[in-house]
Each structure stands twice: as structure tokens, then as C-alpha cells.
Design an enzyme around this catalytic site. Sequence first.
Site, PDB file in Angstrom:
ATOM      1  N   ARG A   4       0.829  -1.192  -0.031  1.00 32.65           N
ATOM      2  CA  ARG A   4       0.227  -0.008  -0.042  1.00 32.65           C
ATOM      3  C   ARG A   4       0.723   1.245   0.029  1.00 32.65           C
ATOM      4  O   ARG A   4       0.472   2.259  -0.558  1.00 32.65           O
ATOM      5  CB  ARG A   4      -1.011  -0.062   1.023  1.00 32.65           C
ATOM      6  CG  ARG A   4      -2.033  -0.915   1.150  1.00 32.65           C
ATOM      7  CD  ARG A   4      -2.990  -0.900   2.431  1.00 32.65           C
ATOM      8  NE  ARG A   4      -3.782   0.297   2.097  1.00 32.65           N
ATOM      9  CZ  ARG A   4      -4.635   0.843   3.317  1.00 32.65           C
ATOM     10  NH1 ARG A   4      -4.527   0.207   4.481  1.00 32.65           N
ATOM     11  NH2 ARG A   4      -5.298   1.750   3.016  1.00 32.65           N
ATOM     12  N   CYS A  30      -1.344   5.697   9.132  1.00 29.14           N
ATOM     13  CA  CYS A  30      -1.760   4.647   8.592  1.00 29.14           C
ATOM     14  C   CYS A  30      -2.777   4.843   7.683  1.00 29.14           C
ATOM     15  O   CYS A  30      -2.747   5.877   6.906  1.00 29.14           O
ATOM     16  CB  CYS A  30      -2.045   3.408   9.468  1.00 29.14           C
ATOM     17  SG  CYS A  30      -3.302   3.748  10.707  1.00 29.14           S
TER      18      CYS A  30
END
Length: 278
Positions: free
Chosen positions: A175, A233
Site C-alpha cells: 500500500r 496508517c
Amino acid sequence: MDAIISATEWASESAGERPPTLLDIRYVPGGPPGRPEYRAGHLPGAVYVDMDSELAGAPGARGRHPLPDVAEFGAAMRRAGVRADHPVVVYDGGLGWAAARAWWLLRWAGHPFVRVLDGGLAAWTAAGGALTTDEPAVTEGDFAPRPGALPLLDADEAAALARRGLLLDARAGERYRGEVEPLDAVAGHIPGAVSAPTADNVGEDGRFRPAKDLAARFGELGAADGTEVGVYCGSGVSAAHQVLAMAVAGIPAALYVGSWSEWSSDPSRPVATGALPG
């Protein structure tokens, strides 16, 4: 102050005359609420707290798990029996992310003594601990949030920190690199951020790696003495676990709660891809 507690230590403290308040933060990212699992079996004395509705505000422009309204968070904690002068222990089903979010919120809101059960429910049962379906009678707590006890970043502050200090991206490496993005509209990372997947904080048993190993890990990532550190995050949940891991290692870090879900929702903000910070 210790940030984590082992299953053995919890067994001893829970049997004492004044056991800490125990909160069950069962949560699966993207899954249903954890209350049915709590009702099917939890640590004795634990009170269930919902991650999505009590530890976060409504999803929107500020991200998928923005800060909850402070007054509503305080009310939720008082309903769960949290008292200002009494220690709290939190746990979840094993990932540690939701428990870390509860730890961070309570500490940020001024509670002086909160710990995470290292390894969560799995560590407790592995140590021979019993589960129960009995729900405890809860005496209303008196905790009143006083935000600001832990450092907090907004998007602009996170961008600036990535250039002057160290901003860690706690998501999975793919990611960060922008190879996949299962949740947000844009793939990639905040320019200048360094990849530091949360999964590397723990061993195969889900418990934190030793403090010296964590300190070495974060040191290799750039968290040298005197370096200002921040973490983000996807939505401010697994990053709380990273802040907790750094606390175990003795390294203070700020949390960007809005994280990538907030950052990527603003088309004016730059995006980097690939393995380098950018």
C-alpha cells in the site's frame, strides 16, 4: 509507566483487591462490530467498548476513523467504568490495533495509567486463562477527558514533519508503494514518509518483540536520538499500534489520526509512489 502488560501479570493483578478496569475492544477491520464475539466469551470482568462508534467519529472528510467527539468519548468511558484515578487495561482479539487505539485515546485524553494486554485474548487463553459469558455490573466512572497529553498531528503538520524529522507509514508495504489500495481512492504515500509496516512490531504469537529489538528496528528506520517522529496508517488505528510499539521501545511519537484516508481525500495534496520516500 509501562504501556503493556503480559497475560501472567494480568492474572496476578486481576486477582488483587483493586483490579484495573478491563476493556474489551474486539474489532476486525471492515468487519461487523465485536459485541457478538464478546458475548460468546471474554476475559472475566471485561466491559465491551465499540471501536467504530465509541473510539472514532463518523467517517468523512477527516478520515475513516477520525477523533471522536471529546464529550461523547468521555461519556462512553464513564459508561464502561473508567475512573480518573484507577488503572485501565485494554485488549482485543489479537491484532492489537483496536486495543492500541483505545490506549492512545485514553492517554491522549489525559488518563495517566493505561496498558494493553500484550497478545490480546489469544495470549490470555494460551496462558491458560478462562473466558466467561457473564457481563459484569458496571459502576459509572468519573473520567473527564483533558486532551493534549500525547502529541497529535494534522495533515499539514504531518507533511512538514516528513521533511524535518521522521514520518512513518504503518501500512503494509504494497500500500505504501502504491501497488494496491483496497480502501481509499488514491494509492501511494505521503511524500517523505518512510515505510514501517505495523506487522513487523510483533512476533508470530502476536506479542510485541522485545523492547531492544523494537528500538533497533526504529533506529534503523531513522528514529535517532533527538529525531521528531510521527506515524500514520490508513485511518489512525494501526498507526496507534506503531505509537504503542515505539512507547515500548522508549521512543515518543506523534499520531496523525486522519492518516491516508484523510490525506488522499484531498486532491490538492501530493502523493508519492514506489519504495522510496519521495
